[in-house]
Design a protein around this motif. Structure first.
Motif, short mmCIF file in Angstrom:
data_model
loop_
_atom_site.label_atom_id
_atom_site.label_comp_id
_atom_site.label_asym_id
_atom_site.label_seq_id
_atom_site.Cartn_x
_atom_site.Cartn_y
_atom_site.Cartn_z
N VAL A 178 0.53 -1.05 0.02
CA VAL A 178 0.00 0.01 0.08
C VAL A 178 0.72 1.31 0.02
CG1 VAL A 178 -1.69 1.16 1.10
CG2 VAL A 178 -1.95 -0.74 0.72
N LEU A 179 2.15 1.16 0.50
CA LEU A 179 2.50 2.46 0.72
C LEU A 179 3.73 2.50 -0.46
CD1 LEU A 179 4.81 2.28 4.26
CD2 LEU A 179 3.15 3.63 3.60
N LEU A 180 4.37 1.60 -1.17
CA LEU A 180 4.33 1.99 -2.51
C LEU A 180 3.59 2.30 -3.61
CD1 LEU A 180 6.80 -1.73 -2.84
CD2 LEU A 180 7.57 0.67 -3.01
N ALA A 181 2.53 1.50 -3.45
CA ALA A 181 1.52 2.43 -4.44
C ALA A 181 1.47 3.68 -4.02
CB ALA A 181 0.12 1.69 -4.20
N CYS A 182 1.28 4.23 -2.65
CA CYS A 182 1.13 5.55 -2.00
C CYS A 182 2.30 6.77 -3.60
CB CYS A 182 1.00 5.75 -0.97
SG CYS A 182 -0.57 5.67 -0.26
N VAL A 183 3.43 5.56 -2.61
CA VAL A 183 5.24 6.38 -3.30
C VAL A 183 4.58 6.03 -4.80
CG1 VAL A 183 7.34 6.08 -3.54
CG2 VAL A 183 6.35 5.73 -1.43
N PHE A 184 4.08 5.38 -5.56
CA PHE A 184 4.37 5.38 -7.35
C PHE A 184 3.18 6.52 -7.50
CE2 PHE A 184 5.63 0.26 -7.20
CZ PHE A 184 6.54 1.11 -6.73
N ILE A 185 1.98 6.90 -6.62
CA ILE A 185 1.47 8.21 -7.80
C ILE A 185 2.08 9.26 -7.22
CG2 ILE A 185 -1.09 8.13 -6.68
CD1 ILE A 185 -1.84 6.09 -5.86
N VAL A 186 2.54 9.32 -6.43
CA VAL A 186 3.15 10.94 -5.41
C VAL A 186 4.21 11.06 -6.30
CG1 VAL A 186 4.65 11.30 -3.98
CG2 VAL A 186 2.27 10.71 -3.10
N LEU A 187 4.77 9.92 -6.99
CA LEU A 187 5.96 9.91 -8.40
C LEU A 187 5.14 10.54 -9.49
CD1 LEU A 187 8.65 7.58 -6.76
CD2 LEU A 187 8.90 10.23 -6.28
N LEU A 188 4.31 10.08 -9.98
CA LEU A 188 3.71 9.75 -11.06
C LEU A 188 2.87 11.17 -11.37
CD1 LEU A 188 2.43 6.46 -11.83
CD2 LEU A 188 4.17 7.20 -13.44
N THR A 189 2.96 11.91 -10.13
CA THR A 189 2.09 13.16 -10.47
C THR A 189 2.54 14.51 -9.81
OG1 THR A 189 0.64 12.58 -8.59
CG2 THR A 189 -0.72 11.58 -10.39
N GLY A 190 4.06 14.12 -8.93
CA GLY A 190 4.13 14.87 -8.77
C GLY A 190 5.84 15.31 -8.87
N ALA A 191 6.41 14.20 -9.27
CA ALA A 191 7.98 14.43 -10.02
C ALA A 191 7.61 14.00 -11.86
CB ALA A 191 7.99 13.12 -9.74
N SER A 192 8.12 13.06 -12.13
CA SER A 192 8.37 12.34 -13.03
C SER A 192 8.43 10.78 -13.89
CB SER A 192 9.53 13.10 -14.39
OG SER A 192 10.61 12.54 -14.03
#
Length: 542
Positions: A178-192
């Motif tokens: 679950v934490l990894l999923a949240c991180v992937f979402i943050v990186l895709l929508t907040g980084a590149s």
């Protein structure tokens, strides 16, 4: 097990009565709060970020922002979305938009510190989480970005939780997924996409090590990817539905962040940038991390060392191969360095710990004393040579009255009290270093923030231009020839019709020069930041 137990745990672990986590919270507050409020957006990035946030404030479509008619794709929009929510919420309490946006940076920093603390505790045991936070707060490269209106802090927070999720994966795969999923979402929508792909590929790379070659870990990764990609893809779908042309521009030139886009993808060759920067940017984490690796060189086969050293190596490679080199890109690298450093602090030799402690007290204590002496000189007007020298940078007066002086005095007294805390020498040295750095930040903000703000703000330029254009606000002004930062400041501070597109047909045009031009009938208006005579803006009629 990913948890390492130090041989000194018995001797350094305090009793329950001595264990005071509120002291760490107090340190975090003294580090985080100063500089978040009370000043205008500053160069280099804050004006651009505020122009994007102000666009979202004025428009209902939050898919992509534009500055003076030019769409902005340099960073995915998550940071700006959250900052806009902060602005809208805090506007009810009279908080200025740029102060509210800067508070959102404080929110992301707090999330990042929390993630680093959890990762440190998971990897090296109880109380090492707090030590990791202290080391991170002491890194010299962090204060600017931790108090800046910039999306770079999202990458730091995301990578901190990424390392924590991986550290947790072998013991609690469901929670880690679950934490990894949240991180992937943050990186895709907040980084590149490049940052997100790196996170996925590195997590897969860990299968190389036998300890990570488990079916539960595979399920963790698959679950995280399946949850994250559909949610993160909503922004790309919205962009394509909004404008197929804008989607193609983003995909071709910006999707892969520091590597460009699908059409402009490129790999850099500047290998000297990172080592040169890290020498000071990651101090004191860098030498402490090197000591930890040397000290535990016979134990590097253990999972926690495999995770951190591999993350450090591949993230360094990622940065060196990027075509767009910047300090913001290096921020995530602090996470594995800090965690590696925390593993060896309690084993630091007494001479080295004493030297670091003495260096902290002398260097930062002397810096704080110099700041106080300069402030006293500017307040009293003596000596005149000092006053004349600093007047070249800002015309603002320095006063002793106000909350800034009270805060500076308070942080000085607290720093003096911290020096007498009883801790193991290694931890005491790091605490004194971070407390000293926090003292310097607090003094600069408390005593000189207003003085610095007057010299760095574009507000006088924007207000002067707006006053000149009074009654002519509907007239378009071409700003395509001036830098992005002043353009963004004019967008944020005024409601003028500005156009930065190169093919515009505006009646007026602003040009930027390095020196003030002689008065001519063609120059309708001229302005510059207070205390700056090398960035002059002039308005002409076409």
């Amino acid at each position: 097990m990913l948890t390492y137990q130090s041989s000194q745990d018995i001797s350094i672990t305090p009793t329950k009565g001595q264990d005071k986590p509120w002291l760490l919270l107090l340190l975090c507050c003294f580090w985080l709060i100063p500089g978040l409020v009370g000043h205008d957006p500053w160069k280099p990035d804050e004006n651009v970020s505020m122009a994007i946030i102000s666009y979202f404030m004025r428009h209902s479509d939050w898919t992509v922002a534009s500055i003076a008619g030019v769409p902005q794709f340099s960073q995915a929009p998550l940071y700006f979305w959250v900052a806009t929510l902060f602005v809208n919420a805090l506007s009810w309490f009279g908080v200025a938009a740029h102060d509210a946006a800067r508070l959102s940076t404080g929110f992301w920093m707090a999330v990042g510190l929390w993630g680093v603390g959890l990762a440190g505790r998971e990897l090296f045991g109880r109380r090492n989480g707090r030590l990791s936070v202290v080391i991170l707060l002491g890194c010299l490269g962090l204060p600017l970005w931790g108090h800046h209106i910039s999306p770079a802090v999202v990458l730091l927070a995301g990578f901190a939780w990424y390392v924590y999720a991986l550290a947790l994966a072998l013991k609690q795969p469901l929670r880690a997924g679950v934490l990894l999923a949240c991180v992937f979402i943050v990186l895709l929508t907040g980084a590149s996409w490049a940052d997100a792909l790196f996170a996925v590929l590195f997590a897969i790379f860990l299968f190389v090590f036998p300890q990570w070659r488990k079916f539960s870990y595979l399920i963790t990764l698959i679950t995280a990817i399946l949850i994250a990609i559909p949610i993160a893809a909503l922004w790309g779908y919205s962009l394509k539905a909004n404008s197929s042309e804008l989607f193609q521009t983003w995909w071709r030139y910006y999707a892969w962040g520091p590597f460009g886009g699908a059409r402009s993808f490129a790999v850099g060759t500047s290998v000297g940038f990172l080592p040169t920067l890290l020498i000071w940017f990651a101090w004191p984490a860098l030498p402490l991390a090197a000591w930890s690796v040397y000290l535990f060189r016979k134990e590097l086969w253990q999972p926690h060392w495999q995770l951190l050293i591999s993350a450090l190596f591949f993230k360094s490679l990622f940065i060196m191969l990027a075509t767009q080199q910047s300090e913001a890109l290096v921020l995530p690298l602090l996470v594995p360095l800090v965690l590696l450093a925390s593993g060896g602090v309690d084993e630091l030799r007494r001479g080295a710990a004493a030297a670091l402690n003495w260096f902290s007290l002398v260097t930062l204590g002397l810096a704080a004393l110099v700041i106080w002496l300069i402030w006293i000189g500017l307040v009293t007007g003596m000596p005149l040579t000092l006053v004349d020298y600093f007047a070249r940078f800002s015309p603002a007066d320095v006063h002793w009255k106000g909350w800034g002086f009270v805060f500076a005095l308070l942080v000085t007294l607290v720093w003096g009290r911290v020096l007498f805390r009883k801790q193991p020498l290694g931890r005491r040295a790091l605490t004194n270093w971070t407390s000293g750095l926090t003292l310097v930040i607090g003094l600069l903000v408390g005593l000189f923030q207003t003085w610095i703000d007057v010299g760095k703000s574009y507000r006088p330029v924007a207000e002067s231009l707006s006053a000149f254009m009074d009654g002519k606000h509907a007239q378009c002004i071409d700003v395509s020839t001036i830098a992005k930062d002043p353009t963004a400041a004019l967008v944020y501070f005024t409601d003028l019709a500005l156009d930065a597109r190169p093919d515009n047909e505006c009646l007026f045009v602003i040009r930027q020069t390095a020196s003030k031009e002689s008065a001519t009938p063609e120059v309708l208006w001229s302005g510059h930041r207070l205390g700056d005579q090398k960035e002059i803006f002039s308005l002409y009629r076409r």
